[in-house]
Motif scaffolding. Sequence first.
Motif, PDB file in Angstrom:
ATOM      1  N   VAL A  83      13.186 -12.472 -76.579  1.00  0.00           N
ATOM      2  CA  VAL A  83      14.177 -11.469 -76.159  1.00  0.00           C
ATOM      3  C   VAL A  83      15.535 -11.872 -76.729  1.00  0.00           C
ATOM      4  O   VAL A  83      15.696 -12.990 -77.242  1.00  0.00           O
ATOM      5  N   ASP A  84      16.500 -10.972 -76.611  1.00  0.00           N
ATOM      6  CA  ASP A  84      17.867 -11.307 -77.006  1.00  0.00           C
ATOM      7  C   ASP A  84      18.748 -11.551 -75.787  1.00  0.00           C
ATOM      8  O   ASP A  84      19.880 -12.009 -75.917  1.00  0.00           O
ATOM      9  N   GLY A  85      18.225 -11.206 -74.640  1.00  0.00           N
ATOM     10  CA  GLY A  85      18.983 -11.380 -73.406  1.00  0.00           C
ATOM     11  C   GLY A  85      18.341 -10.552 -72.311  1.00  0.00           C
ATOM     12  O   GLY A  85      17.188 -10.111 -72.459  1.00  0.00           O
ATOM     13  N   PHE A  86      19.089 -10.324 -71.248  1.00  0.00           N
ATOM     14  CA  PHE A  86      18.502  -9.673 -70.072  1.00  0.00           C
ATOM     15  C   PHE A  86      19.486  -8.693 -69.434  1.00  0.00           C
ATOM     16  O   PHE A  86      20.699  -8.907 -69.484  1.00  0.00           O
ATOM     17  N   ASN A  87      18.923  -7.671 -68.827  1.00  0.00           N
ATOM     18  CA  ASN A  87      19.696  -6.793 -67.953  1.00  0.00           C
ATOM     19  C   ASN A  87      19.357  -7.150 -66.514  1.00  0.00           C
ATOM     20  O   ASN A  87      18.252  -6.893 -66.048  1.00  0.00           O
ATOM     21  N   VAL A  88      20.306  -7.739 -65.844  1.00  0.00           N
ATOM     22  CA  VAL A  88      20.063  -8.282 -64.515  1.00  0.00           C
ATOM     23  C   VAL A  88      20.299  -7.218 -63.456  1.00  0.00           C
ATOM     24  O   VAL A  88      21.346  -6.572 -63.454  1.00  0.00           O
ATOM     25  N   SER A  89      19.331  -7.058 -62.558  1.00  0.00           N
ATOM     26  CA  SER A  89      19.554  -6.192 -61.407  1.00  0.00           C
ATOM     27  C   SER A  89      19.784  -7.053 -60.185  1.00  0.00           C
ATOM     28  O   SER A  89      18.868  -7.749 -59.743  1.00  0.00           O
ATOM     29  N   PRO A  90      20.988  -7.011 -59.637  1.00  0.00           N
ATOM     30  CA  PRO A  90      21.195  -7.767 -58.403  1.00  0.00           C
ATOM     31  C   PRO A  90      20.445  -7.085 -57.270  1.00  0.00           C
ATOM     32  O   PRO A  90      20.382  -5.860 -57.223  1.00  0.00           O
ATOM     33  N   TRP A  91      19.871  -7.864 -56.373  1.00  0.00           N
ATOM     34  CA  TRP A  91      19.143  -7.241 -55.260  1.00  0.00           C
ATOM     35  C   TRP A  91      20.047  -7.034 -54.057  1.00  0.00           C
ATOM     36  O   TRP A  91      19.647  -6.456 -53.060  1.00  0.00           O
ATOM     37  N   LEU A  92      21.289  -7.478 -54.185  1.00  0.00           N
ATOM     38  CA  LEU A  92      22.282  -7.170 -53.154  1.00  0.00           C
ATOM     39  C   LEU A  92      23.465  -6.481 -53.817  1.00  0.00           C
ATOM     40  O   LEU A  92      23.952  -6.946 -54.843  1.00  0.00           O
ATOM     41  N   VAL A  93      23.906  -5.376 -53.222  1.00  0.00           N
ATOM     42  CA  VAL A  93      25.076  -4.655 -53.712  1.00  0.00           C
ATOM     43  C   VAL A  93      26.156  -4.728 -52.636  1.00  0.00           C
ATOM     44  O   VAL A  93      25.857  -4.456 -51.466  1.00  0.00           O
ATOM     45  N   PRO A  94      27.401  -5.078 -52.954  1.00  0.00           N
ATOM     46  CA  PRO A  94      27.942  -5.306 -54.299  1.00  0.00           C
ATOM     47  C   PRO A  94      28.121  -6.770 -54.687  1.00  0.00           C
ATOM     48  O   PRO A  94      28.667  -7.024 -55.754  1.00  0.00           O
ATOM     49  N   ASP A  95      27.644  -7.722 -53.871  1.00  0.00           N
ATOM     50  CA  ASP A  95      27.993  -9.124 -54.156  1.00  0.00           C
ATOM     51  C   ASP A  95      26.892  -9.895 -54.877  1.00  0.00           C
ATOM     52  O   ASP A  95      27.021 -11.091 -55.115  1.00  0.00           O
ATOM     53  N   GLY A  96      25.811  -9.219 -55.218  1.00  0.00           N
ATOM     54  CA  GLY A  96      24.632  -9.926 -55.716  1.00  0.00           C
ATOM     55  C   GLY A  96      24.786 -10.577 -57.075  1.00  0.00           C
ATOM     56  O   GLY A  96      23.903 -11.318 -57.508  1.00  0.00           O
ATOM     57  N   LEU A  97      25.885 -10.300 -57.746  1.00  0.00           N
ATOM     58  CA  LEU A  97      26.050 -10.887 -59.083  1.00  0.00           C
ATOM     59  C   LEU A  97      26.927 -12.148 -59.037  1.00  0.00           C
ATOM     60  O   LEU A  97      27.004 -12.890 -60.010  1.00  0.00           O
ATOM     61  N   ASP A  98      27.542 -12.388 -57.887  1.00  0.00           N
ATOM     62  CA  ASP A  98      28.505 -13.494 -57.807  1.00  0.00           C
ATOM     63  C   ASP A  98      27.878 -14.836 -58.193  1.00  0.00           C
ATOM     64  O   ASP A  98      28.435 -15.597 -58.976  1.00  0.00           O
ATOM     65  N   GLU A  99      26.689 -15.104 -57.609  1.00  0.00           N
ATOM     66  CA  GLU A  99      26.031 -16.390 -57.890  1.00  0.00           C
ATOM     67  C   GLU A  99      25.669 -16.520 -59.357  1.00  0.00           C
ATOM     68  O   GLU A  99      25.755 -17.595 -59.933  1.00  0.00           O
ATOM     69  N   VAL A 100      25.221 -15.408 -59.934  1.00  0.00           N
ATOM     70  CA  VAL A 100      24.820 -15.440 -61.340  1.00  0.00           C
ATOM     71  C   VAL A 100      26.025 -15.815 -62.199  1.00  0.00           C
ATOM     72  O   VAL A 100      25.940 -16.669 -63.088  1.00  0.00           O
ATOM     73  N   VAL A 101      27.143 -15.194 -61.898  1.00  0.00           N
ATOM     74  CA  VAL A 101      28.339 -15.442 -62.705  1.00  0.00           C
ATOM     75  C   VAL A 101      28.924 -16.829 -62.404  1.00  0.00           C
ATOM     76  O   VAL A 101      29.345 -17.547 -63.310  1.00  0.00           O
ATOM     77  N   ASP A 102      28.916 -17.207 -61.127  1.00  0.00           N
ATOM     78  CA  ASP A 102      29.574 -18.461 -60.763  1.00  0.00           C
ATOM     79  C   ASP A 102      28.704 -19.685 -61.039  1.00  0.00           C
ATOM     80  O   ASP A 102      29.226 -20.777 -61.258  1.00  0.00           O
ATOM     81  N   ARG A 103      27.378 -19.517 -61.011  1.00  0.00           N
ATOM     82  CA  ARG A 103      26.527 -20.710 -61.117  1.00  0.00           C
ATOM     83  C   ARG A 103      25.631 -20.712 -62.345  1.00  0.00           C
ATOM     84  O   ARG A 103      25.411 -21.758 -62.948  1.00  0.00           O
ATOM     85  N   LEU A 104      25.075 -19.538 -62.699  1.00  0.00           N
ATOM     86  CA  LEU A 104      24.140 -19.524 -63.830  1.00  0.00           C
ATOM     87  C   LEU A 104      24.880 -19.492 -65.171  1.00  0.00           C
ATOM     88  O   LEU A 104      24.517 -20.224 -66.106  1.00  0.00           O
ATOM     89  N   VAL A 105      25.904 -18.674 -65.248  1.00  0.00           N
ATOM     90  CA  VAL A 105      26.632 -18.556 -66.516  1.00  0.00           C
ATOM     91  C   VAL A 105      27.196 -19.905 -66.982  1.00  0.00           C
ATOM     92  O   VAL A 105      27.036 -20.279 -68.143  1.00  0.00           O
ATOM     93  N   PRO A 106      27.814 -20.696 -66.087  1.00  0.00           N
ATOM     94  CA  PRO A 106      28.299 -22.010 -66.546  1.00  0.00           C
ATOM     95  C   PRO A 106      27.175 -22.902 -67.085  1.00  0.00           C
ATOM     96  O   PRO A 106      27.383 -23.648 -68.041  1.00  0.00           O
ATOM     97  N   GLU A 107      25.980 -22.810 -66.474  1.00  0.00           N
ATOM     98  CA  GLU A 107      24.852 -23.607 -66.983  1.00  0.00           C
ATOM     99  C   GLU A 107      24.501 -23.182 -68.407  1.00  0.00           C
ATOM    100  O   GLU A 107      24.203 -24.014 -69.259  1.00  0.00           O
TER     101      GLU A 107
END
Lengths: 367, 476
Positions: free
Chosen positions: B410-434
């Motif tokens: 793949v070239d990347g992913f389209n992420v669907s957060p399962w919680l709206v509207p805060d479900g992306l916070d962890e992805v941005v704060d914890r996964l992106v830095p990794e």
Amino acid sequence: MSSRPLVLAVDLDGSGAHPAAWRAGSDAPDAVLDPAVLRRRVLAAENGGFTLVTLDDALTTTQATVSSGAVAARLDGVVRAAFVSQLTTRVGLAPRVDPRGAEPFHLAAQLASLDIASLGRAGWVVGDADQPGLADAIDRVVPELPADRELEVADVVRTVRRLWDSWEDDAVIKDVATGRYVDRDRIHDVAVTTPTFAVAGASITPRPPQGHVVVIAPDTVLDPATADVSLVGGADVAEVVERAVAARGAGAPRVLADVEVLLDADTSCAARLAALDADAEWTPTDALRFVGSPFGLLLLAEQLAEAVDGIRLHPAVVGTDLPVLTRFVLPRLFATRIARAPRLAQTLRGALDLPRPENVFTQEEAA
Amino acid sequence: MSASARPPDRDHPITRPTATVHLGVFFQGVNHHTVWSDPRSGSQTDFSSFRRLAETAERGLFDAFFLGEGLRLRETNGALHDLDVVGRPDAITQLSALAAVTSRIGLVATQNTTYNDPADLARRLASLDVLSGGRAAWNVVTTDNAWTGANFRRGGYLDHADRYVRAAEFVRAARAIWDSFADDAIATTTREPSWSRPGAITPVAFSGATVSTHVTPTVPRSPQGHPVIFQAGDSPAGRTFAAEHADVIFSSHGSDLDDALAFARDVRRRVAAAGRPRDDVKILPGTSFVLGDTEAEARELATWLVREQISGATALSILSHIWGEDLSQLDPDGPLPDHDPAPRELSRTRGTGAAQGDPAGLARRLRSHAEELGLSIREAVIATDRRPAFVGTPSSVADRLVRFVRTGAVDGFNVSPWLVPDGLDEVVDRLVPELQERAAYPTEYVGTTLREHLGLRSSRDVHGARDAIQRTVVGA
Ligand SMILES: Cc1cc2nc3c(=O)[nH]c(=O)nc-3n(C[C@H](O)[C@H](O)[C@H](O)COP(=O)(O)O)c2cc1C
């Protein structure tokens, strides 16, 4: 006769009502497409105290845009209105959409979405312009005879209103106990059939905050009784007043007069008009045309206040006439209580003193 | 999973050692994977929820914010489906509002080719593209059934077999409309003789088997030329359409590496057959993440999550759809029905999201799971439902994402957060830095347009290449 102060609307499409407007201001010719310019102008209108900004539009080129030399580009009106919805807080936003070129189902969702995003400030200017080539552009038959056109406009407006009602206000229940997100008994199929189209189901978008987006239509396009706001024009004040009285008599909840304005600025209005006219002819439209001083416009507003609920101004050159309006005309109108500005957190309906419509489906159920 | 037991390097060689992960966010709206019932869940309708997700995604340097579409409310056996999030904004209108409060992130609108007109849709997309400074994209979908058509002027006029004929003609017409303004069409000073240079705006006359339009367009090209084209649809015809016309495929092959690689091979073969460089079409599957401080914590969270997503009522609703009868009175914690579903084709008529295909086969799958493992209705449905694809610590999930991208799956992913509207916070704060630590993710936006974020060729190059191919074919 009207007892409330006037509401003031302004059309901010393109560079202005005069076809040579793009030459006259200080903006570059491509400013009509610039998001920063759009933002600046709508904010100026809001800060100046206008209640409503309308954005004229047409799906295809109209006579104005094909005539040689004129501005030939324009962004979609709903898109522009949605964009500025996040940059403003008080002013109403009404794009023009012509029913014959629209899918009622899409249109209802677009306008409801605009109302949701703007927290209840959406309007819809119902147009029915002569668009030569509309049928060729969208590859279907569009009603052409006057009676068919009238019927089509009325059918689309009725259908769009039903689609807004297809969700009751409290359809989203989020009932954790039964696991139901919505109450299906509060969402209704619109089941509309007309000579040219049918729509079966409910909207994909919940009922907008205003219940119905404010439907604004020229008295020549839609029966005043089925609009929320009727727009009237005329060659002179007497004709405007006569049409306003007629629209009211026909049941128009609110009547606004359409007035094109070209005002004294750094140079006199006469000199400005001559320069513009030398470049392109300003053919008469259905709107009343006022060329004169800010003071003259105040007197005109006072006259019109006897007959209408508000005035929609069409600046000849937005970049020049809008600042004159907000600096020299509106403050006087507000100071003398001839007109009023919207209050913070008011919906467009609230600013127009229009009631929130009852839902047709709950009415049917109650009957 | 079996993949971890194999020597990874031989089966999945790293072919793109420096490739980076592209991320987009897919605001699902209508679906049963968004947990609306959780106390942390906010409004699924308010603009502020959309704005919050878009702003978080932009903070995380995501390429795109993505909205789906469905043009009729879903039903189960004739009754409105009431268990999932339902009701969403018109995508282009919503993205136009989001364009004003974001500055870099791409704005992707899912829009159907069957129930739109090119003159109108191309214009609305181009308007968004110009206003956003070149950040718009169009996810082309082709749902064509008469049940959806009943909401539109033309009704159910198009045969299923012709859906991609129209889609291809539609996209070609849209491109003609987008390219109708020469880049120097507009006067640069107010003293020039006319606003547009005579002849610089080309009227479009397109006539195909299903699309016909004659129009003088009114919107010029944007900084990225014209909107990026996404495609979502998994049939062979859909993949071929994407290979010929799309810049990005929004696929559903992003959880299992072997499956994703097989999909990528198939797509690249089709892209090459269409005469394009094999990597010309980016592959961005939809996915979701469940992150925890430890692997065990993440697994526990995932187990909780799937039970939230498939309530007893949802399990029975899925069953009712497959069986074609109302089974809502069954006990979700009891056994599957004894009888088989009546043979028929499970159509798409509930809109997207519903199980598709052959009901007997779906029922057999449920039954074999249930019998083998002694599962209840709800457990069997959970066992066969789409699961969160990436479950683990931010570090282990980052490792897997990088592998997916660097093996060329793949070239990347389209992420669907399962919680709206805060479900992306962890992805941005914890996964992106990794990901950034692994040099597999940008640390700033390099450009301003979506085309630049995705590393796509300029729209003119793409057309130029295709014209050249057509000339070669004609000449051969
Ligand atoms: C990942 C993914 C997302 C999709 N999202 C949508 C959507 O939001 N709206 C829609 O109408 N269809 C959506 N579809 C469905 C496809 O558009 C549908 O399958 C297509 O229109 C028919 O093409 P096909 O027969 O090639 O699958 C999606 C499909 C996939 C694979």
